[in-house]
Write an enzyme that holds these catalytic residues in place. Structure first.
Site, mmCIF file in Angstrom:
data_model
loop_
_atom_site.group_PDB
_atom_site.id
_atom_site.type_symbol
_atom_site.label_atom_id
_atom_site.label_comp_id
_atom_site.label_asym_id
_atom_site.label_seq_id
_atom_site.Cartn_x
_atom_site.Cartn_y
_atom_site.Cartn_z
ATOM 1 N N ASN A 34 0.752 -1.194 -0.127
ATOM 2 C CA ASN A 34 -0.057 -0.003 0.013
ATOM 3 C C ASN A 34 0.831 1.130 -0.110
ATOM 4 O O ASN A 34 0.405 2.333 0.442
ATOM 5 C CB ASN A 34 -0.915 0.098 1.341
ATOM 6 C CG ASN A 34 -2.026 -0.899 1.003
ATOM 7 O OD1 ASN A 34 -2.650 -0.575 0.017
ATOM 8 N ND2 ASN A 34 -2.418 -1.673 1.873
ATOM 9 N N ARG A 92 -15.610 -0.371 -4.984
ATOM 10 C CA ARG A 92 -14.264 0.125 -4.837
ATOM 11 C C ARG A 92 -13.965 0.601 -6.256
ATOM 12 O O ARG A 92 -13.106 1.662 -6.564
ATOM 13 C CB ARG A 92 -13.362 -0.939 -4.435
ATOM 14 C CG ARG A 92 -12.009 -0.777 -4.235
ATOM 15 C CD ARG A 92 -11.358 -1.655 -3.724
ATOM 16 N NE ARG A 92 -9.902 -1.415 -3.173
ATOM 17 C CZ ARG A 92 -8.647 -1.586 -3.882
ATOM 18 N NH1 ARG A 92 -8.675 -2.441 -5.005
ATOM 19 N NH2 ARG A 92 -7.496 -1.372 -3.503
ATOM 20 N N ILE A 118 -4.966 3.844 -3.063
ATOM 21 C CA ILE A 118 -5.997 3.238 -2.280
ATOM 22 C C ILE A 118 -5.768 2.015 -1.831
ATOM 23 O O ILE A 118 -4.764 1.195 -2.444
ATOM 24 C CB ILE A 118 -7.293 2.943 -3.025
ATOM 25 C CG1 ILE A 118 -8.372 2.476 -2.433
ATOM 26 C CG2 ILE A 118 -6.808 2.113 -4.240
ATOM 27 C CD1 ILE A 118 -9.642 2.220 -2.944
ATOM 28 N N SER A 119 -5.628 1.819 -0.377
ATOM 29 C CA SER A 119 -5.228 0.552 0.259
ATOM 30 C C SER A 119 -5.881 -0.607 -0.245
ATOM 31 O O SER A 119 -6.927 -0.800 -0.566
ATOM 32 C CB SER A 119 -5.417 0.770 1.892
ATOM 33 O OG SER A 119 -4.746 1.868 2.403
ATOM 34 N N GLN A 120 -5.094 -1.803 -0.228
ATOM 35 C CA GLN A 120 -5.349 -3.196 -0.564
ATOM 36 C C GLN A 120 -6.608 -3.603 0.282
ATOM 37 O O GLN A 120 -6.623 -3.134 1.391
ATOM 38 C CB GLN A 120 -4.486 -4.149 -0.494
ATOM 39 C CG GLN A 120 -3.768 -4.415 0.765
ATOM 40 C CD GLN A 120 -2.435 -5.145 0.461
ATOM 41 O OE1 GLN A 120 -1.579 -4.536 0.294
ATOM 42 N NE2 GLN A 120 -2.544 -6.471 0.627
#
Length: 271
Positions: A34, A92, A118-120
């Site tokens: 991330n 998402r 965008i974070s996993q």
């Protein structure tokens, strides 16, 4: 101390949501981390439901893709149904650039512009689940809103979400996404210094921090409600997720979780 948890089926590896630095640690790539990187294109605010373009076309089968993502999260150890249902509800693919929409439901961080990602999904689910385990938070603070995705997930089951983003461009991006999904009244989005928290709004039942400091800012600890939980990465080169619960007026219980790799928590704001 809890043993570190690694999602089943995934080899141990550093993870690094957050904001600030654009460098990648050895072995970390945009696909397995991330860490926020320089993007090939800038993300745009989410199109309205039914809009054209690749993101809109993906919406035709995004329910199936989100279901597959949620099933993967289950196999990776996420068991909180509130979190799983929230992840299933939030599209998402509307939070990333249209050129990347086809990858939106992979367990990967994706660029959103401004050298950020965008974070996993697993990281989002893990941190929210840990902060909210065995409790029903009504007021939550997010430090590092990014494109607004994590705040949108929280807003599915938390009555009052406050999210701080220090980068002006991302603040505007997140605001556009939340408005498009009619979540602007559920999430109070602030352009400000996340290290300071929001003392005028505190206390918070939970605080989720998306970047690593050498120590958790005392201002954030002080803004936890009694029994409230904060989850954040801590450290420099050797980082761990830490879960902190407020047990009294001036006492906190600390539990170390996974080894992780986040970029630094930074003070101040960026216009």
């Amino acid at each position: 101390m809890r043993k570190p948890v690694t999602p089943p089926g995934n080899p141990p590896r550093p993870r690094s949501p957050g904001y600030g630095s654009t460098s990648l640690a050895p072995g970390i790539t945009a696909a397995n981390s991330n860490t926020r990187i320089s993007p090939p294109t800038l993300a745009r605010p989410a199109p309205a439901a039914g809009a054209g373009g690749q993101g809109g076309n993906l919406g035709l089968n995004s329910d199936r893709l989100r279901h597959a993502m949620v099933q993967r999260l289950r196999t990776q150890g996420i068991v909180d149904e509130r979190v799983l249902n929230a992840m299933a509800a939030v599209p998402r693919h509307l939070f990333v650039d249209e050129a990347l929409a086809s990858r939106a439901y992979e367990d990967a961080a994706l660029p959103i512009g401004h050298s950020q990602t965008i974070s996993q999904p697993w990281v989002v689910a893990r941190m929210i689940a840990a902060a909210c385990e065995d409790r029903n938070p009504t007021r939550v603070l997010e430090v590092g809103a990014g494109c607004g995705y994590q705040a949108a997930v929280l807003a599915q089951f938390v009555r009052e979400v406050h999210a701080i983003e220090r980068i002006r461009g991302l603040f505007e991006l997140a605001r556009g996404h939340l408005r498009a999904l009619r979540l602007a009244t559920r999430v109070r989005l602030i352009h400000g210094d996340g290290m300071l928290g929001l003392p005028g709004v505190a206390p918070f039942d939970a605080i989720v921090v998306a970047a690593a400091g050498l120590a958790i800012p005392q201002a954030l600890l002080d803004q936890l409600a009694p029994g409230g939980r904060l989850i954040a990465p801590e450290g420099a080169s050797n980082q761990r997720l830490v879960l902190i619960e407020r047990t009294g007026t001036a006492s906190w219980k600390r539990t170390e979780l996974e080894a992780v790799r986040f970029v630094p928590l930074r003070a101040g704001i960026q216009s």
